[in-house]
Scaffold this active site. Sequence first.
Site, PDB file in Angstrom:
ATOM      1  N   VAL A 103       1.055  -1.061  -0.439  1.00 20.88           N
ATOM      2  CA  VAL A 103       0.002   0.176   0.137  1.00 20.88           C
ATOM      3  C   VAL A 103       0.669   1.356   0.537  1.00 20.88           C
ATOM      4  O   VAL A 103       1.846   0.996   0.316  1.00 20.88           O
ATOM      5  CB  VAL A 103      -0.901  -0.373   1.223  1.00 20.88           C
ATOM      6  N   HIS A 143       0.127  -6.138   7.697  1.00 20.12           N
ATOM      7  CA  HIS A 143       1.569  -5.673   7.038  1.00 20.12           C
ATOM      8  C   HIS A 143       1.599  -4.227   6.750  1.00 20.12           C
ATOM      9  O   HIS A 143       1.681  -3.646   6.153  1.00 20.12           O
ATOM     10  CB  HIS A 143       2.848  -6.481   6.444  1.00 20.12           C
ATOM     11  N   SER A 145       3.416  -2.344   5.717  1.00 19.22           N
ATOM     12  CA  SER A 145       3.249  -2.305   4.022  1.00 19.22           C
ATOM     13  C   SER A 145       3.646  -2.885   2.916  1.00 19.22           C
ATOM     14  O   SER A 145       3.785  -2.986   1.614  1.00 19.22           O
ATOM     15  CB  SER A 145       5.248  -2.603   3.803  1.00 19.22           C
ATOM     16  N   GLU A 146       2.228  -4.396   3.213  1.00 17.02           N
ATOM     17  CA  GLU A 146       1.507  -5.268   2.641  1.00 17.02           C
ATOM     18  C   GLU A 146       0.287  -4.358   1.821  1.00 17.02           C
ATOM     19  O   GLU A 146       0.469  -4.297   1.054  1.00 17.02           O
ATOM     20  CB  GLU A 146       2.118  -5.789   2.434  1.00 17.02           C
ATOM     21  N   MET A 147      -0.721  -5.375   3.121  1.00 14.27           N
ATOM     22  CA  MET A 147      -2.347  -4.084   2.693  1.00 14.27           C
ATOM     23  C   MET A 147      -2.609  -3.533   4.173  1.00 14.27           C
ATOM     24  O   MET A 147      -3.025  -2.127   3.490  1.00 14.27           O
ATOM     25  CB  MET A 147      -3.369  -5.685   2.902  1.00 14.27           C
TER      26      MET A 147
END
Lengths: 341, 709
Positions: A103, A143, A145-147
């Site tokens: 994201v 996370h 820096s993921e979703m």
Amino acid sequence: MSRIIELGIVVGGLLTLAVYLDPASIDPPKAQRHDRDSRVSERVERGPIPPLSPPVGLDPERVALGERLFHEPGLSRDGKISCASCHDIASGGDDGRRRSIGVGGAEGEINAPTVLNAALGFRQFWDGRVETLEEQVDGPIGHKSEMGSDWPSVVAWLQSQDSYRKSFENSYDDGVTPDNVRNAIANYERSLITVDSPFDRFLRGERSLSSSAMRGYQRFIELGCISCHQGRAIGGNLFQRFGLFGDYFEDRGDVTEADLGRFAVTQKEIDRYVFKVPSLRNIARTAPYLHDGSLESLSEVVRTMAHYQLGVRLPDRDVDDLVAFLESLTGELPRERLPHK
Amino acid sequence: MNAQPSARWRTPSAVLLLAAGTALAWVMSNRAAGHAEQTLRQQSVLERMWRADAVLSASVLDLRHGHALHFDEVVTAQRDFSSATDVLRSSLETGVWERDADAIEKLVAAAANKGISLERFKSAAAILRNSQRYFPLVASKVAGLLARARADARSAEALQSVVIASLDSSSMRRRGEGTRPVDAALTELRAAVREFRAELLTSDELLELERQSRLVTRRRLDADQAMAGVTQTRLDDLLQDLRCELIERSATAAASAKRHRGVLIFVVFGLLLALVSAWLRLKRSHTEISEANEQLESRIQARTAELEKASRAKSEFLANMSDEIRTPMNAILGYADVLRDGEASADEVDHAVESIHRNCKFLLAIINDILDLSKIEAGRMNVERLEVDPTDVVRNVFKMMEQNAAQRGLDFQLIWPAKMPAKVYTDPTRWTQVLMNLVSNALKFTESGSVILRVDFDAGEAGALAVIVRDTGIGIEESRIPTLFDAFTQADASTTRRFGGTGLGLAVSARIVELLGGEIRVRSELGVGSEFEVRVATGLTAPLEAAGLRAPKDGAAPAPGSESSSHALRQHSGHVLLVEDGRDNQILISRALRKRGLQVSIAENGQEACDALLGGGDSCGDACGGPFDLVLMDMQMPTMDGYTAASRVRNAGLRTPIVAITAHALEGDRQRCIDAGCDDYITKPVDWRVLNRMLDRYLSASPAKAAIS
């Protein structure tokens, strides 16, 4: 006449009774039947690399719901990232990047492993910090820096979508819950088993491999690659230190937290640089390689692994043969499970 | 009273108690069953763990010794083991294992250690496998080197020892020896090579052999150590102990559930019994109630019938009475008309007067009976307890009826017992009334034969005195006897017409005897005769000797009615004030008084009487000629009644005897008169014999000529 009928009834009754009391009498032991197929399958099951077969016993509705969720950007904080963003089913189950983009364009810390055959892994993530696919779902969802989302938001968003709410109500008694979202996605992932790779068909006696791949398989065994990369997934069932015959990290430099491996989980020195041995299935489609995504080609990987894990320097011919063998490990999803577009 | 409610509540209480018992037994049984079930569930978790552990250990051994070519089976076993551990861990959180929490925690911890050992083993096993595969290559290179150098046998043997020591996978045989055998073999090889050709010691091949030999040995030791961590963690003992414990516990729980179920069945059976008994009791009491209802209904019907009968009897009685009263009235009025005509002969006049007299007496008897009965029924008849000579009472009755019996030509006898008490305590008036009634009945219903009056004295505890009147009359039908003493019945309505009588005599007598504390009994045979027996307690509580038993003798006491029977009237002298408002009575009474030689003055009412007696006042009329020797005073008068007048006279201090004349035949009048100051009283209509007695009592006698009343 009536006497005979009477006798018949009595004898019939006694027989019924006898059969009822002794089921073995109507179910004689089956004769041992050996045909070619079962012989082959027995052999290959005992061998170091059994072939893959399609998954069975999955709830199609849950799988379908999981598939939708897997491709649903609405689960992420900004509504732009789905599971499939980093695990593209159509192209090897990963994103082809060294590090994934989450994201807000954030870059991840580790190379995204493929989701194909992930169900076969004895644990999930490079460091194996969770055991089940369900538990794994929590990782990317939360996370930053993921979703970058959280369960209350995910559930609230799904509740607001009529079609999702209905699907959940159809598949689960308690509708939309974090557990049910995890379960649906995990069910979908369990369906992502690649079958009928050339090597599997070779194992089943359905075709032959190229002479190069055949030699590669032989070298794979002789060199001892197969000590770790074995089993149905050709890996994915044990931990191993990366750098048995040399210090990979010192050689590469710039050690990050993602390089610590199991140490991040157990905080024990013995687990430093210990990673889950990855599956080699579909390896030709999952570049870049290694947990840091530092290698782009299979030949590089083969050389690197031979150097650090076996302490050998391979001649080019061996490397070519091994790459040929690895390329024969690319399977396909079962036909009825065509990738979602 | 106390037993009644407890009996009533016994069954409901039992039912309630048993219901509570059932509920309790049910709960206990369920709880025990729940325990058993839970224990079984715990057991199944442990079984699962036990099996996963066994499979895991077997897979690990397979892998270590090369029977398995891949780790998938170990991983599957590992998964089962780990999920069993998870189940155990989560069940620990739900509190299922409250008793065994410590053991389970130990178990979970051991399982976790086992998981770690397993991962180590897997990594080590993979590496060991490579080393073991690689080591022979290294060894063969050294062997080639030695062969090329034409090494001696000692070196070859030493190499062989090194290979064997490095590759021997039998960890059991050399447990605890570590790398010593390999080190020894390497030292021997090095010594042999040095002796043979020292420069070979630094060859790459030999150095690699030494390195790999140590490496493979260390890796084998690593793998074996990890394997021991998997296969020899004391999970077995913990699991076994727990399983034994649980099996024991589930057996106990099952036994307890069985016992509770037994109790449950027993209690339910008891409950059923209690319910059945309650039902039976209910049914019985229902039956009892309906029976009681029926009885009540029949009693009501009987009572209604009685009431109807009584009402009918009363109507009949009234009809009788009106007839009975009208008949003598008719005679009286008729003969009075005859006398008024003045045309009757002397005989006819005598007959008329006699008839009028007789009918009047009869009328009076009827009226007296009715009044007595009404007094009794109103509960207002009191009996006195006076000291009485019983011989006198009986003899007087006999004497009074003697003439009557003689007239009817009957044999009338009086039979005495050997001894009679000199005195008893009873009411002489009532006694006389009863005896008179019985005797007159006997005479009335006996046309020929005899009437016997027999006295019996039973010197028993209460000193019962019995008088038996036996006749040879018409007798009484047996069916009539039970109702003989009821009011308003005569044995036969027709007898009224035949024999006359009010039909009240026996009823009145029976009531009186009852009041006197005695009983009246009857024996009768139709056409043969009747026998009435009156038996009363005499109230003689003192020894009979003290009561003065004696043989009764005729004439032992003067008979009260002797004047009437002798027809002798004494002449008196004196002045009598007659206070009477009725003209006829003034004439009648004053005539009777004058006949006895008395001077009579008449006052019309109480006021005049007071004036005459006390002087002062003009209203005394011809009565103002006192002093008076006796006052005869009616009690019911206009202007001033007799009670007021009497008390006024007494208050004035005048002691002249006053005899009250009252129509108030009811008991209590006498006392009221006495209270007002009267000395005595006589009732209206005035019985001349009684009047004569009064005159005898209160006036001095004068030598008199006899006169016939």
